[in-house]
Design a protein around this motif. Structure first.
Motif, PDB file in Angstrom:
ATOM      1  N   ARG A   1       0.856  -1.186   0.000  1.00  0.00           N
ATOM      2  CA  ARG A   1       0.000   0.000   0.000  1.00  0.00           C
ATOM      3  C   ARG A   1       0.887   1.229   0.000  1.00  0.00           C
ATOM      4  O   ARG A   1       1.830   1.328   0.780  1.00  0.00           O
ATOM      5  CB  ARG A   1      -0.915  -0.008   1.230  1.00  0.00           C
TER       6      ARG A   1
ATOM      7  N   ASP B   1       1.772   4.786  -2.926  1.00  0.00           N
ATOM      8  CA  ASP B   1       1.355   5.719  -3.966  1.00  0.00           C
ATOM      9  C   ASP B   1       0.510   5.024  -5.021  1.00  0.00           C
ATOM     10  O   ASP B   1       0.644   3.815  -5.257  1.00  0.00           O
ATOM     11  CB  ASP B   1       2.578   6.347  -4.642  1.00  0.00           C
ATOM     12  N   GLU B   2      -0.325   5.786  -5.674  1.00  0.00           N
ATOM     13  CA  GLU B   2      -1.138   5.255  -6.771  1.00  0.00           C
ATOM     14  C   GLU B   2      -0.239   4.813  -7.916  1.00  0.00           C
ATOM     15  O   GLU B   2       0.792   5.432  -8.201  1.00  0.00           O
ATOM     16  CB  GLU B   2      -2.120   6.313  -7.261  1.00  0.00           C
ATOM     17  N   ASN B   3      -0.615   3.728  -8.572  1.00  0.00           N
ATOM     18  CA  ASN B   3       0.131   3.203  -9.716  1.00  0.00           C
ATOM     19  C   ASN B   3      -0.608   3.559 -10.994  1.00  0.00           C
ATOM     20  O   ASN B   3      -1.750   3.157 -11.193  1.00  0.00           O
ATOM     21  CB  ASN B   3       0.274   1.683  -9.578  1.00  0.00           C
TER      22      ASN B   3
ATOM     23  N   ALA C   1      -3.926   1.995 -12.778  1.00  0.00           N
ATOM     24  CA  ALA C   1      -5.098   2.878 -12.863  1.00  0.00           C
ATOM     25  C   ALA C   1      -5.828   2.693 -14.188  1.00  0.00           C
ATOM     26  O   ALA C   1      -7.062   2.685 -14.235  1.00  0.00           O
ATOM     27  CB  ALA C   1      -4.669   4.332 -12.684  1.00  0.00           C
TER      28      ALA C   1
ATOM     29  N   LEU D   1       0.295   0.269  -4.754  1.00  0.00           N
ATOM     30  CA  LEU D   1      -1.029   0.716  -5.172  1.00  0.00           C
ATOM     31  C   LEU D   1      -1.609   1.539  -4.034  1.00  0.00           C
ATOM     32  O   LEU D   1      -1.294   1.299  -2.853  1.00  0.00           O
ATOM     33  CB  LEU D   1      -1.964  -0.459  -5.466  1.00  0.00           C
ATOM     34  N   SER D   2      -2.438   2.493  -4.369  1.00  0.00           N
ATOM     35  CA  SER D   2      -3.082   3.280  -3.328  1.00  0.00           C
ATOM     36  C   SER D   2      -4.144   2.442  -2.634  1.00  0.00           C
ATOM     37  O   SER D   2      -4.596   1.413  -3.161  1.00  0.00           O
ATOM     38  CB  SER D   2      -3.723   4.533  -3.935  1.00  0.00           C
TER      39      SER D   2
ATOM     40  N   ARG E   1      -7.144   3.155  -2.335  1.00  0.00           N
ATOM     41  CA  ARG E   1      -8.332   3.163  -3.191  1.00  0.00           C
ATOM     42  C   ARG E   1      -8.207   2.139  -4.311  1.00  0.00           C
ATOM     43  O   ARG E   1      -9.181   1.455  -4.649  1.00  0.00           O
ATOM     44  CB  ARG E   1      -8.544   4.565  -3.773  1.00  0.00           C
ATOM     45  N   GLN E   2      -7.027   2.004  -4.898  1.00  0.00           N
ATOM     46  CA  GLN E   2      -6.828   1.021  -5.966  1.00  0.00           C
ATOM     47  C   GLN E   2      -6.968  -0.407  -5.432  1.00  0.00           C
ATOM     48  O   GLN E   2      -7.542  -1.269  -6.094  1.00  0.00           O
ATOM     49  CB  GLN E   2      -5.453   1.217  -6.612  1.00  0.00           C
TER      50      GLN E   2
END
Length: 227
Positions: free
Chosen positions: A132, A134-136, A140, A197-198, A200-201
């Motif tokens: 868990r 940063d967003e990827n 996305a 992944l975040s 949320r993801q």
């Protein structure tokens, strides 16, 4: 790792999950009695000089299939992994929630499996553990395709190289499919570097498949190496 070849119903619930797989069909017997099963706990690995890994991945379009147990992505031919001098072709990739492999007993939020075959049809699976963070961006785009048209999945653009960590240091061992029929003879390469992944993801995938991971299996007499 996912295998969609069989028609016998199985899943991850109490009635059809990993503890039951071996009893669902004689073809699944290795799920209960196999001696080289996957996944495993990645601990006490022997450091060793190993054949180099070289990924020839690039941006492409991948077909999407919801198998009912995971989301599979099927790229066209031309994306390869060289293990030393041996060439392996990427056939499909998919995700598990939570991770199937553990690191010294620790389970990560997710795991990506990149499934390859060599010229003889032998399987080599690259596992990428997902933490868990940063967003990827590459993931996305995959998730967006699910959100836009979940009932009629077609294809999606993806940068395959962006699904790999920078380092090719990896654990390696001989194992099996992590789904029925739990066939053995699978070469596993679990990269030591991770993707992030975040939250949320991770939750977005869990909305489709909240728990599609097999418990770790005994290492037995096998040797786990890292290099």
């Amino acid at each position: 790792m996912s295998d969609t070849a069989t028609e016998v119903p199985w899943g991850y619930s109490a009635n059809d999950g990993p503890a039951c797989w071996a009893s669902l069909d004689p073809a699944f017997r290795l799920c209960g009695c196999g001696r080289e099963q996957s996944p495993i706990n990645l601990v006490n690995a022997r450091t060793q000089q190993l054949p180099s890994l070289h990924f020839d991945y690039h941006p492409t379009t991948a077909g999407i299939v919801d198998t009912g147990r995971t989301i599979e992505f099927h790229p066209p031919s031309g994306h390869t992994l060289m293990v030393g001098s041996r060439r392996h072709e990427l056939r499909q990739f998919h995700f598990h929630h939570a991770s199937e492999h553990r690191i010294d007993g620790r389970r990560l939020p997710m795991e990506l499996h990149l499934v390859h075959t060599d010229g003889d049809g032998a399987l080599t699976v690259v596992g990428v553990l997902i933490a868990r963070g940063d967003e990827n961006a590459a993931v996305a785009s995959l998730w967006q395709a699910l959100v836009e048209d979940p009932d009629s999945l077609g294809s999606v653009n993806v940068d395959l190289a962006a699904l790999l960590p920078a380092s090719t240091k990896a654990w390696r061992y001989q194992g099996s499919l992590t789904t029925p029929p739990c066939s053995e003879g699978v070469s596993w390469i679990v990269l030591a570097g991770m993707l992030t992944l975040s939250a949320r993801q991770i939750a977005a995938f869990a909305n489709y498949h909240p728990a599609n991971c097999r418990p770790v299996q005994p290492l037995g007499g096998r040797v786990l190496v890292i290099g």
